[in-house]
Design a protein around this motif. Structure first.
Motif, PDB file in Angstrom:
ATOM      1  N   GLN A  26       0.699  -1.237   0.053  1.00  0.00           N
ATOM      2  CA  GLN A  26       0.259  -0.396  -0.190  1.00  0.00           C
ATOM      3  C   GLN A  26       0.514   1.417   0.081  1.00  0.00           C
ATOM      4  OE1 GLN A  26      -3.089  -0.827   0.068  1.00  0.00           O
ATOM      5  NE2 GLN A  26      -2.657  -2.818   0.101  1.00  0.00           N
ATOM      6  N   LYS A  27       0.822   1.944  -1.143  1.00  0.00           N
ATOM      7  CA  LYS A  27       1.344   3.799  -1.059  1.00  0.00           C
ATOM      8  C   LYS A  27       0.569   3.848   0.121  1.00  0.00           C
ATOM      9  CE  LYS A  27       1.893   3.367  -6.140  1.00  0.00           C
ATOM     10  NZ  LYS A  27       1.223   4.133  -7.070  1.00  0.00           N
ATOM     11  N   VAL A  28       1.085   5.930   0.397  1.00  0.00           N
ATOM     12  CA  VAL A  28       0.861   6.372   1.020  1.00  0.00           C
ATOM     13  C   VAL A  28      -0.164   7.334   0.654  1.00  0.00           C
ATOM     14  CG1 VAL A  28       1.526   7.968   3.692  1.00  0.00           C
ATOM     15  CG2 VAL A  28       2.582   5.715   2.705  1.00  0.00           C
ATOM     16  N   GLY A  29      -1.910   7.327   0.755  1.00  0.00           N
ATOM     17  CA  GLY A  29      -2.144   8.346   0.494  1.00  0.00           C
ATOM     18  C   GLY A  29      -2.757   9.000   1.725  1.00  0.00           C
ATOM     19  N   ILE A  30      -2.349   9.007   2.404  1.00  0.00           N
ATOM     20  CA  ILE A  30      -3.171  10.361   4.268  1.00  0.00           C
ATOM     21  C   ILE A  30      -2.158  10.880   4.562  1.00  0.00           C
ATOM     22  CG2 ILE A  30      -4.299  10.395   6.091  1.00  0.00           C
ATOM     23  CD1 ILE A  30      -6.745   8.157   4.581  1.00  0.00           C
ATOM     24  N   VAL A  31      -2.015  11.515   5.057  1.00  0.00           N
ATOM     25  CA  VAL A  31      -0.558  12.479   6.227  1.00  0.00           C
ATOM     26  C   VAL A  31      -2.091  12.765   6.703  1.00  0.00           C
ATOM     27  CG1 VAL A  31       1.199  13.609   6.755  1.00  0.00           C
ATOM     28  CG2 VAL A  31       0.776  12.763   4.152  1.00  0.00           C
ATOM     29  N   HIS A  32      -1.624  12.043   8.862  1.00  0.00           N
ATOM     30  CA  HIS A  32      -2.195  12.984   9.495  1.00  0.00           C
ATOM     31  C   HIS A  32      -1.598  13.569  10.703  1.00  0.00           C
ATOM     32  CE1 HIS A  32      -5.787  12.822  12.412  1.00  0.00           C
ATOM     33  NE2 HIS A  32      -5.090  12.895  13.470  1.00  0.00           N
TER      34      HIS A  32
END
Length: 469
Positions: A26-32
């Protein structure tokens, strides 16, 4: 004791749920920003469920703005952690795999900016608490607080890099308990950009969105006892990042995204055109009943929410507030069932496993009761109805301000307690608090009958005598 990690997943007992997808693919799609317990029990939990249903490339990079505590908890575990849903029927455990890693902004500022700027990132989400928005008393941005370690700096630098690279914008998703949070975030971001990167403003307006959200799940602080319970359920594996929560969860999101998003609606979230009715219902029904139980429950000698709601008289008060007083002031969204919502809230309050302390809910009452009680009172008065449950709660709040439950934890404690101490009559105290010159003027204009009702129930005389000695 071995820790939970990708390498120990296979050793877990069969009854513990775990990720069904290839985490490494999985690629990173969200930065929280603000990866605390609530995010782990809520947004990351929903995202994990969406990836279990087949969504791809929505892994999360978590950002701690200052403290390295969460990074120390999660990074040695490869981002894995346990969500333990507790109820009277027992605990149900699930390993959540949506978090890839945690960055500490004060130690790795360039890595944080790079994460926001990465082509695979489509959503930048926030749970930084109301304080993290760095607002002045008038709601505008306090530039002294919004310094280089605020999320504004890192988001701005990441967006600047995206614009220079010819990439698209992102969805900025506030998940904080802040009314109309999307519109507030949008306005604050524009103020920051206008001061620091004015040339980026047109690009931001054309390429980024800030949807509003309403979030709801009770997530108490994790205790050593909780960690021991989780370790036992994991077959002896330690989990330093585990969170304990209730089975109920709600996430209402304005469907206004700048680009791709997870299919959160497939796993229980609600994508709607307007969040306002859900937000109003939460404030006036859930939060209103919570505050009633806090002050009335403390007055009755209880410590926890589940104890207070077990008292038939307090249960009836909370039920009346939601069904008969708050609900008629709310115009529901299509499909929003306020009666069912109220019944679900009563069941949540009765959960004996969460130990939600009444004194914690009673904190900062002056900041909460305008939205939780006074708006309902004002609208009800305009419709010709009275609200005896809320008036009873106000009398219990005045009793609380007198010091009956110990020190008052409220930013206006000194002035409010001084007003209450001046009067031996609950009626007079209420009139002083809510009059045109009072500290809570402008929200609700009590009638003489309202004041008489509060006065009959406030019962401040014995406490008053003690305080004046």
């Amino acid at each position: 004791m071995k820790r939970l990690s990708p390498g120990t997943l296979a050793a877990l007992p069969a009854e513990v749920a775990r990720p069904l997808y290839d985490r490494e693919a999985q690629k990173v799609g969200i930065v929280h920003f603000g990866i605390g317990a609530f995010h782990r029990a809520h947004q990351a939990w929903y995202t994990d469920a969406a990836m279990n249903e087949g969504d791809a490339d929505w892994a999360i990079t978590g950002i701690s703005l200052r403290s390295a505590g969460v990074a120390r908890q999660m990074n040695p575990q490869g981002g894995l952690y346990t969500v333990a849903e507790q109820s009277a029927e027992g605990a149900r455990l699930r390993i959540v795999g949506s978090v890839r890693n945690v960055l500490v902004a004060s130690e790795e500022p360039d890595a944080v900016i790079a994460a926001v700027a990465a082509p695979s990132t489509h959503i930048v989400s926030l749970t930084v608490t109301e304080k993290g928005y760095c607002r002045s008393a008038d709601g505008t941005l306090d530039f002294d607080l919004a310094h280089s370690l605020s999320f504004y700096y890192f988001v701005t630098q990441g967006l600047l890099a995206r614009a220079k690279a010819g990439l698209g914008g992102v969805t900025l998703l506030s998940c904080d308990n802040l009314a109309d949070n999307g519109a507030k975030l949008h306005a604050l971001m524009l103020q920051y950009l206008d001061r620091h990167e004015p040339d980026l403003v047109p690009w931001f307006e054309a390429n980024c969105t800030c949807p509003s959200t309403m979030i709801d799940r009770i997530v108490p602080a994790t205790t050593d006892e909780d960690r021991a319970m989780v370790a036992k359920a994991l077959g002896g594996l330690s989990d330093e990042a585990c969170v304990v929560t209730e089975p109920f969860s709600q996430w209402v999101i304005e469907d206004r995204f700048a680009g791709p998003r997870p299919r959160w609606e497939a796993v229980g979230a609600q994508l709607v055109s307007e969040v306002g009715p859900y937000e109003t219902a939460k404030l006036r029904m859930l939060n209103g009943a919570h505050s009633l139980l806090a002050y009335c429950g403390l007055k009755a000698g209880y410590e926890y929410v589940h104890e207070a709601i077990a008292d038939p008289a307090l249960r009836q008060l909370a039920t009346s507030l939601m069904h008969e007083e708050a609900a008629p002031t709310i115009t529901p969204a299509p499909g929003q069932d306020l009666a069912a919502y109220a019944e679900a809230l009563i069941a949540r309050f009765a959960n004996p496993c969460l130990n939600h302390r009444l004194i914690q809910i009673a904190m900062d009452g002056s900041q909460k009761i305008p939205q939780r009680w006074l708006e309902t009172l004002a609208e009800s008065a305009a419709q010709g109805r009275t609200c005896p449950a809320i008036l009873t709660a106000i009398s219990a709040w005045i009793h609380h301000l007198s010091g009956a439950n110990g020190p008052v934890d409220d930013p206006m404690a000194a002035s409010l307690s001084l007003i209450v101490r001046r009067y031996l009559s609950g009626r007079d105290a209420a009139e002083a608090l809510f009059s045109a010159a009072g500290p809570l003027s402008g929200y609700w204009h009590p009638t003489p009958e309202d004041l008489d009702y509060v006065g009959r129930h406030a019962d401040i005389r014995p406490v008053q005598t003690t305080l004046l000695q």
